[in-house]
Motif scaffolding. Structure first.
Motif, PDB file in Angstrom:
ATOM      1  N   THR A 103      34.073  33.315  45.439  1.00  0.00           N
ATOM      2  CA  THR A 103      32.685  33.801  45.405  1.00  0.00           C
ATOM      3  C   THR A 103      32.530  34.867  44.318  1.00  0.00           C
ATOM      4  O   THR A 103      31.543  34.867  43.568  1.00  0.00           O
ATOM      5  CB  THR A 103      32.288  34.423  46.766  1.00  0.00           C
ATOM      6  N   VAL A 104      33.505  35.760  44.254  1.00  0.00           N
ATOM      7  CA  VAL A 104      33.406  36.852  43.274  1.00  0.00           C
ATOM      8  C   VAL A 104      33.457  36.297  41.850  1.00  0.00           C
ATOM      9  O   VAL A 104      32.663  36.708  40.992  1.00  0.00           O
ATOM     10  CB  VAL A 104      34.515  37.904  43.523  1.00  0.00           C
ATOM     11  N   MET A 105      34.354  35.340  41.601  1.00  0.00           N
ATOM     12  CA  MET A 105      34.392  34.758  40.255  1.00  0.00           C
ATOM     13  C   MET A 105      33.058  34.049  39.967  1.00  0.00           C
ATOM     14  O   MET A 105      32.544  34.116  38.853  1.00  0.00           O
ATOM     15  CB  MET A 105      35.562  33.773  40.104  1.00  0.00           C
ATOM     16  N   GLY A 106      32.519  33.412  40.996  1.00  0.00           N
ATOM     17  CA  GLY A 106      31.216  32.757  40.835  1.00  0.00           C
ATOM     18  C   GLY A 106      30.129  33.755  40.466  1.00  0.00           C
ATOM     19  O   GLY A 106      29.321  33.522  39.564  1.00  0.00           O
ATOM     20  N   LEU A 107      30.139  34.903  41.146  1.00  0.00           N
ATOM     21  CA  LEU A 107      29.123  35.943  40.871  1.00  0.00           C
ATOM     22  C   LEU A 107      29.293  36.487  39.448  1.00  0.00           C
ATOM     23  O   LEU A 107      28.314  36.745  38.745  1.00  0.00           O
ATOM     24  CB  LEU A 107      29.295  37.107  41.841  1.00  0.00           C
ATOM     25  N   ILE A 108      30.561  36.689  39.061  1.00  0.00           N
ATOM     26  CA  ILE A 108      30.830  37.201  37.709  1.00  0.00           C
ATOM     27  C   ILE A 108      30.264  36.225  36.675  1.00  0.00           C
ATOM     28  O   ILE A 108      29.525  36.617  35.764  1.00  0.00           O
ATOM     29  CB  ILE A 108      32.355  37.407  37.496  1.00  0.00           C
ATOM     30  N   ILE A 109      30.579  34.958  36.850  1.00  0.00           N
ATOM     31  CA  ILE A 109      30.130  33.968  35.849  1.00  0.00           C
ATOM     32  C   ILE A 109      28.610  33.798  35.898  1.00  0.00           C
ATOM     33  O   ILE A 109      27.935  33.789  34.864  1.00  0.00           O
ATOM     34  CB  ILE A 109      30.842  32.612  36.072  1.00  0.00           C
ATOM     35  N   ALA A 110      28.074  33.709  37.112  1.00  0.00           N
ATOM     36  CA  ALA A 110      26.618  33.510  37.242  1.00  0.00           C
ATOM     37  C   ALA A 110      25.853  34.657  36.602  1.00  0.00           C
ATOM     38  O   ALA A 110      24.820  34.455  35.952  1.00  0.00           O
ATOM     39  CB  ALA A 110      26.249  33.374  38.713  1.00  0.00           C
ATOM     40  N   THR A 111      26.378  35.893  36.781  1.00  0.00           N
ATOM     41  CA  THR A 111      25.671  37.057  36.245  1.00  0.00           C
ATOM     42  C   THR A 111      25.842  37.128  34.723  1.00  0.00           C
ATOM     43  O   THR A 111      24.867  37.330  33.985  1.00  0.00           O
ATOM     44  CB  THR A 111      26.185  38.351  36.918  1.00  0.00           C
ATOM     45  N   ALA A 112      27.080  36.945  34.270  1.00  0.00           N
ATOM     46  CA  ALA A 112      27.341  37.058  32.827  1.00  0.00           C
ATOM     47  C   ALA A 112      26.617  35.968  32.044  1.00  0.00           C
ATOM     48  O   ALA A 112      26.095  36.203  30.956  1.00  0.00           O
ATOM     49  CB  ALA A 112      28.847  36.975  32.568  1.00  0.00           C
ATOM     50  N   VAL A 114      21.857  39.278  40.076  1.00  0.00           N
ATOM     51  CA  VAL A 114      22.056  38.038  40.824  1.00  0.00           C
ATOM     52  C   VAL A 114      22.368  38.414  42.273  1.00  0.00           C
ATOM     53  O   VAL A 114      23.229  39.268  42.522  1.00  0.00           O
ATOM     54  CB  VAL A 114      23.205  37.201  40.216  1.00  0.00           C
ATOM     55  N   THR A 115      21.660  37.810  43.210  1.00  0.00           N
ATOM     56  CA  THR A 115      21.805  38.236  44.603  1.00  0.00           C
ATOM     57  C   THR A 115      22.301  37.093  45.496  1.00  0.00           C
ATOM     58  O   THR A 115      21.893  35.940  45.337  1.00  0.00           O
ATOM     59  CB  THR A 115      20.446  38.718  45.158  1.00  0.00           C
ATOM     60  N   LEU A 116      23.165  37.436  46.414  1.00  0.00           N
ATOM     61  CA  LEU A 116      23.633  36.491  47.439  1.00  0.00           C
ATOM     62  C   LEU A 116      23.479  37.162  48.804  1.00  0.00           C
ATOM     63  O   LEU A 116      23.551  38.391  48.899  1.00  0.00           O
ATOM     64  CB  LEU A 116      25.113  36.142  47.212  1.00  0.00           C
ATOM     65  N   PRO A 117      23.337  36.363  49.863  1.00  0.00           N
ATOM     66  CA  PRO A 117      23.096  36.953  51.202  1.00  0.00           C
ATOM     67  C   PRO A 117      24.387  37.211  51.993  1.00  0.00           C
ATOM     68  O   PRO A 117      24.540  36.707  53.100  1.00  0.00           O
ATOM     69  CB  PRO A 117      22.233  35.889  51.875  1.00  0.00           C
ATOM     70  N   HIS A 118      25.287  37.977  51.446  1.00  0.00           N
ATOM     71  CA  HIS A 118      26.559  38.329  52.105  1.00  0.00           C
ATOM     72  C   HIS A 118      27.287  37.055  52.567  1.00  0.00           C
ATOM     73  O   HIS A 118      27.526  36.863  53.766  1.00  0.00           O
ATOM     74  CB  HIS A 118      26.307  39.281  53.284  1.00  0.00           C
ATOM     75  N   ILE A 119      27.636  36.208  51.597  1.00  0.00           N
ATOM     76  CA  ILE A 119      28.270  34.923  51.950  1.00  0.00           C
ATOM     77  C   ILE A 119      29.660  34.796  51.319  1.00  0.00           C
ATOM     78  O   ILE A 119      30.133  33.678  51.089  1.00  0.00           O
ATOM     79  CB  ILE A 119      27.409  33.707  51.541  1.00  0.00           C
ATOM     80  N   GLY A 120      30.315  35.928  51.069  1.00  0.00           N
ATOM     81  CA  GLY A 120      31.624  35.882  50.414  1.00  0.00           C
ATOM     82  C   GLY A 120      32.589  34.873  51.024  1.00  0.00           C
ATOM     83  O   GLY A 120      33.248  34.124  50.319  1.00  0.00           O
ATOM     84  N   SER A 121      32.658  34.836  52.343  1.00  0.00           N
ATOM     85  CA  SER A 121      33.637  33.961  53.005  1.00  0.00           C
ATOM     86  C   SER A 121      33.001  32.696  53.580  1.00  0.00           C
ATOM     87  O   SER A 121      33.650  31.968  54.325  1.00  0.00           O
ATOM     88  CB  SER A 121      34.314  34.737  54.136  1.00  0.00           C
ATOM     89  N   ARG A 140      24.023  34.226  33.165  1.00  0.00           N
ATOM     90  CA  ARG A 140      22.606  34.214  33.570  1.00  0.00           C
ATOM     91  C   ARG A 140      22.182  32.892  34.222  1.00  0.00           C
ATOM     92  O   ARG A 140      21.086  32.372  33.990  1.00  0.00           O
ATOM     93  CB  ARG A 140      21.735  34.540  32.369  1.00  0.00           C
ATOM     94  N   MET A 141      23.066  32.337  34.995  1.00  0.00           N
ATOM     95  CA  MET A 141      22.826  30.986  35.535  1.00  0.00           C
ATOM     96  C   MET A 141      21.590  30.854  36.423  1.00  0.00           C
ATOM     97  O   MET A 141      20.843  29.883  36.267  1.00  0.00           O
ATOM     98  CB  MET A 141      24.077  30.491  36.248  1.00  0.00           C
ATOM     99  N   PRO A 142      21.350  31.802  37.341  1.00  0.00           N
ATOM    100  CA  PRO A 142      20.139  31.624  38.176  1.00  0.00           C
ATOM    101  C   PRO A 142      18.850  31.624  37.343  1.00  0.00           C
ATOM    102  O   PRO A 142      17.927  30.838  37.599  1.00  0.00           O
ATOM    103  CB  PRO A 142      20.176  32.829  39.125  1.00  0.00           C
ATOM    104  N   GLU A 143      18.785  32.473  36.313  1.00  0.00           N
ATOM    105  CA  GLU A 143      17.584  32.509  35.456  1.00  0.00           C
ATOM    106  C   GLU A 143      17.394  31.173  34.736  1.00  0.00           C
ATOM    107  O   GLU A 143      16.297  30.623  34.668  1.00  0.00           O
ATOM    108  CB  GLU A 143      17.786  33.564  34.352  1.00  0.00           C
TER     109      GLU A 143
END
Ligand code: GLV
Length: 325
Positions: A106-115, A281-288, A117-120
């Motif tokens: 999840t963390v690697m996903g957040l890093i890539i998504a944010t860097a 980039v926001t997620l609803p506390h879904i790390g695990s 700009r995938m959601p945008e």
């Protein structure tokens, strides 16, 4: 007579059946508050509690005179008042290790998504704006070969370091209460002070548990110490960050962007300014939150519960300072 257990979380049927083999179960699929009258009624003669998120404090424990064990279906246990539990000789358990790899994904996903700009970009493609996406203003920044700073190098931090080192050729800095030899020797991580980490990292990833020492660990001063081009990632707890300071740092351009799986409070408030920032980039506390890992966590928590109620030491007894005194 079987011990009585309150399960206050929606749980897989197999896990429920396993608990029912040795316990009488009262099942609340959802419980919003510890003041729920039915819950309080059942609490009076309950021996075990099984669930996540609920604040287990003095007020609740005063109403649970028979309680022997609280099995938290999470690795974090900042919702438990360990001092009060320990005073009463009540065991507390959590679910470490089984979620490390999933949260690291999840963390690697957040890093890539944010860097990147995938959601945008996803939003614009779905809205028919493909052509305008080719402009430089929509470009992201690289992840590979950058410096990743990990604050809190426990099991999850180490799993992130493994991915970053082998998969992304990143240089890894870390700050932790103690040195982590696996991270240093196997993943090339370098131990440093918090200030050095903040000064040098392109990505700052906060993974520390929430304790009185880590509450608001990231504040105005810490965000100022980060590079203006840096991205902040939080997958620990919302309260480890001074959210006002984060908002200010993003508004003033002191950091480039943020990827957040956690907020303070949760659920995030609808008017939280972070929700209207394109560079967040926001997620609803879904790390695990994968099918496999959530099942494994629940099963491990069920084992802890059953073993504890049998009178044995559960595999994941929380050995806090208060419990070991
Ligand atoms: C999730 O946040 C956990 O503590 O397991």
């Amino acid at each position: 007579m079987k011990p009585k257990v309150i399960v206050y979380k929606k749980v897989n049927q197999k896990v429920l059946e396993y608990i029912k083999q040795t316990c009488e179960v009262v099942y609340f699929e959802e419980l919003d508050s510890q003041n729920d009258s039915e819950f309080l009624h059942e609490l009076k003669d309950a021996h075990g509690l099984f669930g996540v998120g609920l604040g287990i404090d003095k007020k609740l424990l005063d109403q649970a005179p028979q309680l022997k064990i609280v099995s938290n279906v999470a690795v974090g246990y900042d919702n438990l008042d360990l001092l009060e539990l320990s005073k009463r000789g009540i065991m507390a358990t959590n679910t470490p290790e089984v979620l490390n790899e999933t949260v690291a994904d999840t963390v690697m996903g957040l890093i890539i998504a944010t860097a990147r700009r995938m959601p945008e970009l996803d939003y614009w493609v779905k809205n028919g704006q493909w052509d305008s996406m080719l402009e430089e203003k929509w470009f992201g920044v690289d992840v590979h070969h950058k410096v990743l700073g990990i604050i809190g190098m426990g099991g999850i931090g180490t799993a992130i370091a493994k991915r970053a080192h082998f998969g992304f050729n990143m240089d890894i800095l870390y700050h932790n209460r103690s040195r982590n030899h696996e991270a240093e020797q196997t993943y090339g991580a370098t131990y440093c002070s918090l200030e050095e980490l903040l000064n040098q990292s392109d990505f700052v990833c906060l993974m520390t548990p929430l304790t009185p020492e880590t509450e608001k660990l990231m504040g105005l001063r810490e965000f100022e110490q980060m590079k203006q081009s840096a991205i902040f990632i939080n997958a620990s707890r919302g309260k480890t960050v001074d959210e006002e300071a984060l908002i200010q740092a993003l508004q003033k351009g002191e950091i480039l962007a943020a990827g957040l799986d956690v907020f303070d409070p949760e659920p995030v408030q609808k008017d939280n300014p972070l929700l209207s920032m394109k560079n967040v980039v926001t997620l609803p506390h879904i790390g695990s939150a994968t099918m496999e890992t959530r099942f494994n966590m629940a099963m491990l928590a069920a084992e802890n519960l059953v073993v504890g109620l049998k009178g044995d030491v559960p595999p994941n007894l929380i050995k806090s300072e208060v419990n070991t005194k």
